[in-house]
Motif scaffolding. Structure first.
Motif, mmCIF file in Angstrom:
data_model
loop_
_atom_site.group_PDB
_atom_site.id
_atom_site.type_symbol
_atom_site.label_atom_id
_atom_site.label_comp_id
_atom_site.label_asym_id
_atom_site.label_seq_id
_atom_site.Cartn_x
_atom_site.Cartn_y
_atom_site.Cartn_z
ATOM 1 N N MET A 175 -5.534 2.061 5.464
ATOM 2 C CA MET A 175 -6.898 1.340 5.150
ATOM 3 C C MET A 175 -6.675 -0.148 5.209
ATOM 4 O O MET A 175 -7.320 -1.099 5.802
ATOM 5 N N ASN A 176 -5.631 -0.409 4.678
ATOM 6 C CA ASN A 176 -5.249 -1.980 4.619
ATOM 7 C C ASN A 176 -4.703 -2.471 6.153
ATOM 8 O O ASN A 176 -5.008 -3.545 6.449
ATOM 9 N N SER A 177 -3.887 -1.798 6.698
ATOM 10 C CA SER A 177 -3.422 -2.077 7.996
ATOM 11 C C SER A 177 -4.472 -2.040 9.255
ATOM 12 O O SER A 177 -4.534 -2.954 9.932
ATOM 13 N N ASP A 178 -5.268 -1.115 9.022
ATOM 14 C CA ASP A 178 -6.154 -0.997 10.161
ATOM 15 C C ASP A 178 -7.530 -1.560 10.092
ATOM 16 O O ASP A 178 -8.216 -1.954 10.909
ATOM 17 N N ILE A 179 -8.141 -1.591 8.942
ATOM 18 C CA ILE A 179 -9.422 -2.456 8.666
ATOM 19 C C ILE A 179 -9.365 -3.649 7.663
ATOM 20 O O ILE A 179 -10.250 -3.938 7.115
ATOM 21 N N ASN A 180 -8.200 -3.977 7.267
ATOM 22 C CA ASN A 180 -7.982 -4.971 6.393
ATOM 23 C C ASN A 180 -8.642 -4.877 5.119
ATOM 24 O O ASN A 180 -9.138 -5.721 4.469
ATOM 25 N N CYS A 181 -8.483 -3.568 4.636
ATOM 26 C CA CYS A 181 -9.054 -3.192 3.348
ATOM 27 C C CYS A 181 -7.914 -3.538 2.141
ATOM 28 O O CYS A 181 -7.225 -3.452 2.159
ATOM 29 N N GLY A 210 2.895 -3.486 -0.464
ATOM 30 C CA GLY A 210 3.813 -4.507 -0.708
ATOM 31 C C GLY A 210 5.106 -4.519 -0.177
ATOM 32 O O GLY A 210 5.440 -5.330 0.418
ATOM 33 N N LYS A 211 5.539 -3.185 -0.241
ATOM 34 C CA LYS A 211 6.972 -3.199 0.194
ATOM 35 C C LYS A 211 6.814 -2.999 1.937
ATOM 36 O O LYS A 211 7.791 -3.382 2.434
ATOM 37 N N SER A 212 5.908 -2.295 2.473
ATOM 38 C CA SER A 212 5.784 -2.284 3.764
ATOM 39 C C SER A 212 5.086 -3.580 4.635
ATOM 40 O O SER A 212 5.836 -3.681 5.779
ATOM 41 N N THR A 213 4.434 -4.240 3.967
ATOM 42 C CA THR A 213 3.798 -5.360 4.748
ATOM 43 C C THR A 213 3.776 -6.541 4.080
ATOM 44 O O THR A 213 3.745 -7.671 4.764
ATOM 45 N N GLY A 214 4.045 -6.776 2.808
ATOM 46 C CA GLY A 214 3.841 -7.970 1.848
ATOM 47 C C GLY A 214 2.671 -8.403 1.797
ATOM 48 O O GLY A 214 2.342 -9.367 1.407
ATOM 49 N N ASN A 215 1.642 -7.723 2.331
ATOM 50 C CA ASN A 215 0.015 -8.051 2.086
ATOM 51 C C ASN A 215 -0.032 -7.829 0.472
ATOM 52 O O ASN A 215 0.285 -6.936 -0.061
ATOM 53 N N LYS A 216 -1.212 -8.640 0.236
ATOM 54 C CA LYS A 216 -1.770 -8.914 -1.259
ATOM 55 C C LYS A 216 -2.932 -7.743 -1.127
ATOM 56 O O LYS A 216 -3.904 -8.001 -0.466
ATOM 57 N N ALA A 217 -3.029 -6.693 -1.980
ATOM 58 C CA ALA A 217 -4.013 -5.927 -2.274
ATOM 59 C C ALA A 217 -4.362 -5.793 -3.696
ATOM 60 O O ALA A 217 -3.522 -6.239 -4.590
ATOM 61 N N PHE A 218 -5.501 -5.072 -4.112
ATOM 62 C CA PHE A 218 -5.981 -5.034 -5.548
ATOM 63 C C PHE A 218 -6.321 -3.578 -5.864
ATOM 64 O O PHE A 218 -6.933 -2.798 -5.047
ATOM 65 N N GLY A 219 -6.448 -3.563 -7.191
ATOM 66 C CA GLY A 219 -6.958 -2.086 -7.699
ATOM 67 C C GLY A 219 -7.821 -2.345 -8.868
ATOM 68 O O GLY A 219 -7.293 -3.185 -9.568
ATOM 69 N N LEU A 220 -9.113 -1.529 -8.853
ATOM 70 C CA LEU A 220 -9.806 -1.558 -9.975
ATOM 71 C C LEU A 220 -10.265 -0.206 -10.338
ATOM 72 O O LEU A 220 -10.757 0.550 -9.623
ATOM 73 N N THR A 221 -10.160 0.310 -11.537
ATOM 74 C CA THR A 221 -10.595 1.612 -12.151
ATOM 75 C C THR A 221 -11.553 1.217 -13.047
ATOM 76 O O THR A 221 -11.875 0.260 -13.804
ATOM 77 N N MET A 222 -12.670 2.203 -13.171
ATOM 78 C CA MET A 222 -13.690 2.358 -14.031
ATOM 79 C C MET A 222 -13.410 3.319 -15.229
ATOM 80 O O MET A 222 -12.637 4.201 -15.221
ATOM 81 N N PRO A 223 -14.049 3.321 -16.186
ATOM 82 C CA PRO A 223 -13.844 3.948 -17.422
ATOM 83 C C PRO A 223 -13.946 5.545 -17.302
ATOM 84 O O PRO A 223 -15.007 5.924 -16.499
ATOM 85 N N LEU A 224 -13.365 6.389 -17.908
ATOM 86 C CA LEU A 224 -13.836 7.786 -18.216
ATOM 87 C C LEU A 224 -14.986 7.839 -18.841
ATOM 88 O O LEU A 224 -15.003 7.312 -19.938
ATOM 89 N N VAL A 225 -15.916 8.417 -18.469
ATOM 90 C CA VAL A 225 -17.523 8.496 -19.304
ATOM 91 C C VAL A 225 -17.297 9.688 -20.349
ATOM 92 O O VAL A 225 -17.088 10.964 -19.738
#
Length: 419
Positions: free
Chosen positions: A180-186, A207-222
């Protein structure tokens, strides 16, 4: 709108990688983000609503959401949050379920926007092309076994055992993020808190494959205030498919929310403003018996998932069952309202005595008891109390030509369907 501030107000941020960097990126340009949904059933359920609505909130803030349906990972099975191995489904079943999930997701996201349209993707399009050599050499080499064993989704399964199939799921989801990061800049993946290990594995691979900066966000378990799991009822999961969980049942799930949970759920699941939520929170404190916050929550959520007409119908059914005036219900509403009550099919051509009807639908164990109940005024037919033990019911006594709703006492309902 500062989307991260909005999510934090609603209690929807459990974990976040590099908040400062993500805040800066979100303020500079529309960000492509995604959440994944594996087709493990033929419908999504309300446990999927947080990530779905998170995508919707980002789209409303001007960003570009992608709903990724796991046509590929659905063939493997995610070990996250499970103590035992999933049963593997056939490719035909997964393909059918994938199509159904795509249709449901389109109810919530705007794919027609001319400014920031949502997109749909299916990871089978790239996972289906992988061969085992490519998988092991180009992807697997980026992950040490020690790194994978340290993840909660794997570590929690070691005592009960985990197959190589499910052990490899983390790498496949990481590859999803990479593609997703490589194909559509996600650059952002969102998901439930149980997906943290899979998301950070994707960041590792990117990070290892491209060096691009990406992010992650999780929501709480309800989790509900009493400690029980959200989204489960005595009848099982609460589905988004109206055929599996009717709009009335869906409405009832939300209106039965505990006072201790209702404000939290208003923040989590609705798009009400802070002012509207604060007003409802005050009403919970001052007049909890009116349950106004629950009524608003139930109406808004039913309308969001099933539409305005279905929400109005669910409200009507609830009011009718409370008052007992069932004669105002349509045939569809009768079927929906009494889906979970004892139902008996009878011949449509026959007259039937009232006493015999009570026996047939098991509202009374004997004719003697049936007569006593009728004479004491404990029996109502289609909302009207009856006291004539000799009454014989004709076709004209049926609602919509085929239904008789029997109520014995205040709360015991039975449905006779003449076919």
């Amino acid at each position: 709108m500062d989307i991260l501030q909005e999510l934090r107000y609603r209690g929807l941020i459990h974990q976040l990688t590099d908040e400062e960097g993500l805040t800066k990126k979100l303020s500079e340009e529309p960000v492509v983000l995604y959440a994944g949904f594996d087709p493990t059933a033929d419908s999504l359920h309300i446990g999927h609503l947080l990530p779905i609505l998170c995508l919707k909130r980002f789209q409303m803030a001007g960003h570009l959401p992608v709903a990724l349906v796991g046509g590929g990972t659905g063939l493997i099975g995610d070990p996250s949050g499970r103590s035992t191995e999933r049963s593997l489904n056939t490719s035909d079943v997964v393909e059918e379920w994938t199509d159904k999930l795509r249709g449901q997701l389109s109810q919530f996201l705007d794919f027609e926007s001319t400014v920031n349209p949502a997109r749909m993707a299916n990871n089978y399009s790239w996972l289906g092309e992988l061969n085992v050599i490519t998988f092991l050499r180009d992807i697997g080499k980026n992950f040490s076994v020690n790194y994978m064993l340290a993840k909660d989704s794997v570590d929690s399964r070691l005592s009960n055992g985990i197959s190589f199939t499910e052990f490899s799921y983390m790498i496949l989801q990481a590859y999803d993020f990479f593609r997703m990061n490589s194909d559509i800049n996600c650059s952002l993946q969102v998901g439930g808190s149980d997906q943290w290990g899979n998301i950070t594995a994707g960041l590792e691979l990117i990070g290892k494959s491209t060096g691009n900066k990406a992010f992650g966000l999780t929501m709480p378990l309800v989790i509900k205030s009493d400690g029980t799991k959200f989204g489960k009822t005595a009848g099982g999961a609460v589905w988004l498919d109206a055929e599996k969980t009717s709009p009335y049942q869906f409405y009832q799930f939300w209106i039965n929310t505990d006072d201790n949970d209702v404000v939290t759920f208003l923040k989590y699941f609705t798009f009400l403003t802070r002012e509207q939520i604060a007003e409802l929170e005050e009403q919970v404190k001052l007049s909890p018996e009116k349950r106004e916050a629950q009524r608003v929550l139930a109406r808004v959520m039913t309308e969001l998932v099933h539409g305005e007409d279905a929400a109005l119908s669910a409200i009507k059914i609830s009011e009718v069952l409370f008052s007992g005036n069932v004669e105002t219900l349509s045939g569809r509403e009768i079927e929906e309202a009494f889906k979970d009550v004892p139902s008996t099919e009878l011949s449509g051509n026959e007259e039937i005595g009232l006493v015999d009807l009570l026996i047939a639908v098991k509202a009374a164990p004997s004719k003697r008891q049936a007569r006593q109940d009728i004479e004491s005024g404990a029996v109502s037919l289609n909302g009207i109390k009856v006291s004539d033990v000799e009454k014989v019911l004709q076709s004209s006594d049926r609602m919509e030509g085929r239904y008789i709703v029997i109520r014995r006492g205040k709360r015991n309902y039975y449905l006779a369907k003449f076919v």
